[in-house]
Design a protein around this motif. Structure first.
Motif, mmCIF file in Angstrom:
data_model
loop_
_atom_site.group_PDB
_atom_site.id
_atom_site.type_symbol
_atom_site.label_atom_id
_atom_site.label_comp_id
_atom_site.label_asym_id
_atom_site.label_seq_id
_atom_site.Cartn_x
_atom_site.Cartn_y
_atom_site.Cartn_z
ATOM 1 N N THR A 41 60.172 39.688 -26.942
ATOM 2 C CA THR A 41 60.443 41.010 -26.392
ATOM 3 C C THR A 41 61.953 41.133 -26.190
ATOM 4 N N GLN A 42 62.496 42.275 -26.574
ATOM 5 C CA GLN A 42 63.942 42.469 -26.536
ATOM 6 C C GLN A 42 64.399 42.839 -25.139
ATOM 7 N N VAL A 43 65.426 42.168 -24.684
ATOM 8 C CA VAL A 43 66.108 42.503 -23.430
ATOM 9 C C VAL A 43 67.557 42.821 -23.761
ATOM 10 N N THR A 44 67.979 44.003 -23.378
ATOM 11 C CA THR A 44 69.367 44.421 -23.617
ATOM 12 C C THR A 44 69.996 44.808 -22.286
ATOM 13 N N VAL A 45 71.114 44.185 -21.977
ATOM 14 C CA VAL A 45 71.827 44.452 -20.728
ATOM 15 C C VAL A 45 73.162 45.099 -21.071
ATOM 16 N N THR A 76 71.505 39.380 -22.814
ATOM 17 C CA THR A 76 70.915 40.142 -23.910
ATOM 18 C C THR A 76 70.398 39.205 -24.988
ATOM 19 N N ALA A 77 69.134 39.355 -25.336
ATOM 20 C CA ALA A 77 68.502 38.469 -26.317
ATOM 21 C C ALA A 77 67.051 38.902 -26.512
ATOM 22 N N LYS A 87 73.062 33.406 -32.499
ATOM 23 C CA LYS A 87 73.017 32.177 -31.706
ATOM 24 C C LYS A 87 71.678 31.482 -31.885
ATOM 25 N N GLU A 88 71.661 30.206 -31.526
ATOM 26 C CA GLU A 88 70.419 29.465 -31.598
ATOM 27 C C GLU A 88 69.536 29.805 -30.394
ATOM 28 N N ARG A 89 68.258 29.587 -30.589
ATOM 29 C CA ARG A 89 67.327 29.787 -29.488
ATOM 30 C C ARG A 89 67.617 28.787 -28.385
ATOM 31 N N GLU A 90 67.553 29.235 -27.148
ATOM 32 C CA GLU A 90 67.837 28.353 -26.027
ATOM 33 C C GLU A 90 66.748 28.438 -24.963
ATOM 34 N N PHE A 91 66.600 27.353 -24.273
ATOM 35 C CA PHE A 91 65.639 27.266 -23.178
ATOM 36 C C PHE A 91 66.127 28.093 -21.994
ATOM 37 N N VAL A 92 65.192 28.782 -21.356
ATOM 38 C CA VAL A 92 65.518 29.579 -20.177
ATOM 39 C C VAL A 92 64.827 29.014 -18.934
ATOM 40 N N ALA A 93 63.500 28.836 -19.022
ATOM 41 C CA ALA A 93 62.745 28.403 -17.847
ATOM 42 C C ALA A 93 61.408 27.849 -18.298
ATOM 43 N N ALA A 94 60.780 27.089 -17.421
ATOM 44 C CA ALA A 94 59.445 26.576 -17.700
ATOM 45 C C ALA A 94 58.664 26.496 -16.402
ATOM 46 N N ARG A 97 65.084 32.179 -25.216
ATOM 47 C CA ARG A 97 65.725 33.407 -25.684
ATOM 48 C C ARG A 97 66.644 33.099 -26.862
ATOM 49 N N GLN A 98 66.839 34.120 -27.669
ATOM 50 C CA GLN A 98 67.728 33.989 -28.810
ATOM 51 C C GLN A 98 68.562 35.247 -28.933
ATOM 52 N N ALA A 99 69.854 35.076 -28.805
ATOM 53 C CA ALA A 99 70.790 36.182 -28.953
ATOM 54 C C ALA A 99 71.243 36.265 -30.412
ATOM 55 N N PRO A 100 71.718 37.422 -30.834
ATOM 56 C CA PRO A 100 72.162 37.571 -32.231
ATOM 57 C C PRO A 100 73.233 36.545 -32.581
#
Length: 119
Positions: A113-117, A91-92, A43-50, A38-41
């Motif tokens: 795909t955008q996720v907004t919380v 959110t990212a 911020k750098e892209r970060e690992f979430v899961a694999a 995921r990548q938030a505005p």
């Protein structure tokens, strides 16, 4: 040609849930690793899961452990990211990515795909 297509993003209130999907096509995915990032505005892209296509191995970032669950449906060539107890900081734009066996890096990426919380 490998294609990854994410879906399932949207707007949700804090504490809510979403399930992201990533449909993969273009090859046999028997031994690869599918990752979620995921990548938030700003911020750098970060690992979430694999998740591994074979077996049941999954890994998670500490920030999502216990809230997010990665799964797969081999028959549909689709991986999922179930996201529960969502927080505004989740959110990212969420991306799925494919790491072919032995490559050591993610070579293929979806469009996101955008996720907004909301709080």
């Amino acid at each position: 040609q490998v294609q990854l297509v994410e879906s399932g993003g949207g707007l949700v209130q804090a504490g809510g849930s979403l399930r992201l999907s990533c449909a993969a096509s273009g090859r046999t995915f028997s031994s690869d690793i599918m990752g979620w990032f995921r990548q938030a505005p700003g911020k750098e892209r970060e690992f979430v899961a694999a998740i591994y296509w074979a077996g049941s191995t999954t890994t998670y970032a500490d920030s999502v452990k216990g809230r997010f669950t990665a799964s797969r449906d081999n028959a549909r060539n689709t991986v999922y990211l179930q996201m529960n107890s969502l927080k505004p900081e989740d959110t990212a734009i969420y991306y799925c990515a494919l790491q072919p066996l032995g490559r050591g890096r993610y070579d293929y990426w979806g469009q996101g795909t955008q996720v907004t919380v909301s709080s």
